[in-house]
Enzyme design. Structure first.
Site, PDB file in Angstrom:
ATOM      1  N   CYS A  33       0.815  -1.206   0.000  1.00  0.00           N
ATOM      2  CA  CYS A  33       0.000   0.000   0.000  1.00  0.00           C
ATOM      3  C   CYS A  33       0.848   1.256   0.000  1.00  0.00           C
ATOM      4  O   CYS A  33       0.325   2.359  -0.118  1.00  0.00           O
ATOM      5  CB  CYS A  33      -0.950   0.005   1.194  1.00  0.00           C
ATOM      6  SG  CYS A  33      -0.109   0.154   2.756  1.00  0.00           S
ATOM      7  N   ASP A  35       2.628   2.527   2.456  1.00  0.00           N
ATOM      8  CA  ASP A  35       2.775   3.226   3.737  1.00  0.00           C
ATOM      9  C   ASP A  35       4.221   3.134   4.239  1.00  0.00           C
ATOM     10  O   ASP A  35       4.887   2.130   4.034  1.00  0.00           O
ATOM     11  CB  ASP A  35       1.835   2.609   4.787  1.00  0.00           C
ATOM     12  CG  ASP A  35       0.375   2.913   4.471  1.00  0.00           C
ATOM     13  OD1 ASP A  35       0.127   3.665   3.509  1.00  0.00           O
ATOM     14  OD2 ASP A  35      -0.500   2.400   5.186  1.00  0.00           O
ATOM     15  N   CYS A 102      -1.969  -2.340   9.436  1.00  0.00           N
ATOM     16  CA  CYS A 102      -1.398  -1.014   9.665  1.00  0.00           C
ATOM     17  C   CYS A 102      -0.798  -0.940  11.066  1.00  0.00           C
ATOM     18  O   CYS A 102       0.157  -0.202  11.295  1.00  0.00           O
ATOM     19  CB  CYS A 102      -2.447   0.077   9.488  1.00  0.00           C
ATOM     20  SG  CYS A 102      -3.469  -0.158   8.039  1.00  0.00           S
TER      21      CYS A 102
HETATM   22  S1  FES Z   1      -3.256   0.518   4.269  1.00  0.00           S
HETATM   23 FE1  FES Z   1      -2.484   2.443   4.427  1.00  0.00          FE
HETATM   24  S2  FES Z   1      -3.258   2.807   6.385  1.00  0.00           S
HETATM   25 FE2  FES Z   1      -2.698   0.790   6.305  1.00  0.00          FE
END
Ligand code: FES
Ligand SMILES: Cc1ncc(COP(=O)(O)O)c(C=O)c1O
Lengths: 128, 384
Positions: A33, A35, A102
């Site tokens: 993702c 992050d 997360c």
């Molecule tokens: S998917 Fe980005 S907040 Fe975890």
């Protein structure tokens, strides 16, 4: 979608920032993702006296980053190594199922910072 | 707190006049349009009037309009119904990688059942070029399905040119016009469209109503089997109140479409100019000219879309994002992946879709809020 606690930590996160000349640095990311998280810690006589984070991510990632730093400040290293992503998610009054990973980002960030500290002092113990 | 709705591509509020027109059809005029008695006939008349208007709006005949539950059903009906009717004759479908899931997932499903599908990739603006369609045609191609306007970017495909290619090759042409219908003039004859999907809730009509236009003479199998409703094309007692509302929503579009398009174009340009002057490191996505007026899709470097959305929501502003964190699947939207946005921009994407309620004042408020939010989130992100 998110609990009040998540929203509170998202709006007013604790310990945002960066420690200068830190004793330990942890940098982790989630390639799926995108992050990213960076944690810096100050350690004095086996106690974490300061901790700061910077995170690129969604609401859950930011709230979990804040939550993982909060209980650590002022705690001996020995106790902080036991913190898991489950604790973080529970402290946040739960996360949506698709957002549980997360909190893992936050756990890994903290562990990477502790690991880095142990490496720096050549302590023969690794967490990750 | 202020409430600013800038997510009109997701759905729109029902127009007041539309609601007024619908209300009698729940209690007093509740008849089943298939009944012989006067209650039924009253319902039948308004359904047929609606069919006439919707047909006229896109240059079709009323017998070519099938009412159904919305865009998703129309897309499913078109793809599955044609595949079934052409089984044995056609084995290949051409569509695109930026379609709505109602098309992509249906095409994936047909692939599992032995149909081969080509998913054309757009250029960086989200545009499909007619020559790509032409190059993908095979002897066994029986259907081309290309969306008119993309819901995330607002990019408008050259539907008329693609329709002409389909016709030259004797191939059926379907377009998902859910985001175009009521916003741009559509003429199914001039554009060589054989089938077209549209939905009421995107044009200030009620949810749960839509149409599939099916050109006269097209062979198509039913998707919903049952009684012989809708000229034996789609079983199910007609959603009379919904259809009446859809009719009214189309009537309003007929009257305000041109004017509203001009107003929204000015508003969008005002929005973008303001963003560009007050927030650094932002780009606009979508085609510079070939796009519908209401959509502004942007990527903010170094900020994550879901965090932007939540922060905007706390200030009463509704928008959407195609970022990984906001998707529920932790993957960025297939449209943003298809236009090959740089990774540092991909997850910082926001879509604002403007509509009838929005004013310049809304935009001033939104840009102020947004610059504050972007600054706060950027300060929180690690520099990479
Ligand atoms: S998917 Fe980005 S907040 Fe975890
Ligand atoms: C391009 C497109 N196609 C299909 C749909 C589905 O329409 P509906 O919500 O009426 O099923 C939508 C709306 O979400 C859309 O934007």
């Amino acid at each position: 979608m998110y609990s009040r606690k998540v929203m509170d930590h998202f709006t007013n996160p604790c310990n945002v920032g960066e420690i200068e000349n830190p004793d330990g640095v942890g940098e982790v990311d989630n390639p799926t993702c995108g992050d990213m998280m960076r944690i810096t810690i100050r350690v004095e006589e086996g106690v974490i006296t300061d901790i700061k984070f910077k995170t690129f991510g969604g609401g859950a990632a930011i709230a979990a980053s804040s939550m993982v730093t909060e209980p650590v400040k002022g705690k001996p290293l020995k106790e902080t190594v036991k913190i898991t992503n489950k604790d973080v998610a529970e402290e946040l009054d739960g996360l949506p199922k698709v957002k549980l990973h997360c909190s893992l980002l936050a756990e890994n960030g903290l562990k990477a910072a502790l690991d880095d500290y142990y490496k720096k002092i050549s302590y023969p113990y690794f967490i990750m | 707190m202020r409430e600013i709705y800038m997510d009109h591509s997701a759905t729109t509020p029902v127009d007041g006049a539309v609601l007024e027109t619908m209300l009698p059809y729940f209690r007093e005029k509740f008849g089943n349009a298939s009944s012989i008695h006067q209650f039924g006939q009253e319902a039948r008349n308004v359904v047929e009037e609606a069919r006439e208007r919707v047909a006229g709006f896109i240059g079709a005949k009323s017998s070519e309009i099938t009412f159904l539950s919305g865009g998703s059903e129309a897309d499913n009906f078109a793809l599955q119904g044609l595949t079934s009717a052409y089984s044995g004759r056609g084995k290949h479908i051409i569509t695109t990688s930026i379609e709505h899931p109602a098309i992509i997932e249906t095409a994936n499903y047909l692939e599992q059942n032995g149909i081969s599908v080509t998913y054309l990739q757009p250029d960086k603006y989200g545009l499909i070029h007619p020559h790509q369609v032409e190059d993908a045609i095979r002897p066994e191609t029986f259907l081309i399905s290309v969306m008119h306007v993309n819901n995330e970017l607002g990019t408008m495909n050259p539907i008329g040119e693609i329709g002409a290619i389909a016709q030259n090759h004797g191939i059926l042409f379907h377009t998902d016009a859910v985001q175009a219908f009521g916003k741009l003039p559509i003429d199914v004859v001039a554009m060589n469209i054989d089938l077209l999907s549209a939905s009421s809730h995107k044009i200030y009509g009620p949810k749960g109503v839509g149409i599939l236009f099916i050109k006269e003479g097209t062979q198509i199998d039913k998707l919903i089997h049952g009684a012989a409703h809708e000229r034996n094309r789609r079983a199910g007692t007609e959603n009379v109140a919904g259809i009446v509302g859809f009719d009214k929503a189309v009537e309003i579009c007929e009257n305000v479409m041109t004017e509203e398009a001009a107003r929204l174009t000015v508003l969008r340009e005002y929005f973008w100019n303001k963003i560009e002057t007050s927030i650094p490191d932002v780009i606009q996505n979508g085609h510079p000219t070939e796009k519908i007026p209401g959509i502004l899709n942007m990527s903010f470097k170094g900020v994550e879309g879901e965090s932007l959305l939540i922060s905007l929501d706390m200030k009463g502003i509704a928008a959407s994002s195609g970022s990984a964190c906001s998707s529920g699947s932790n993957k960025p939207s297939h449209v943003l992946q298809s236009i090959r946005l740089a990774p540092e921009l991909l997850n910082g994407t926001l879509r604002f879709s403007l509509g009838r309620s929005n004013t310049e004042d809304d935009i001033d408020y939104t840009v102020d809020a947004l610059s504050e939010i972007v600054e706060r989130l950027r300060a929180m992100a690690p520099v990479s």
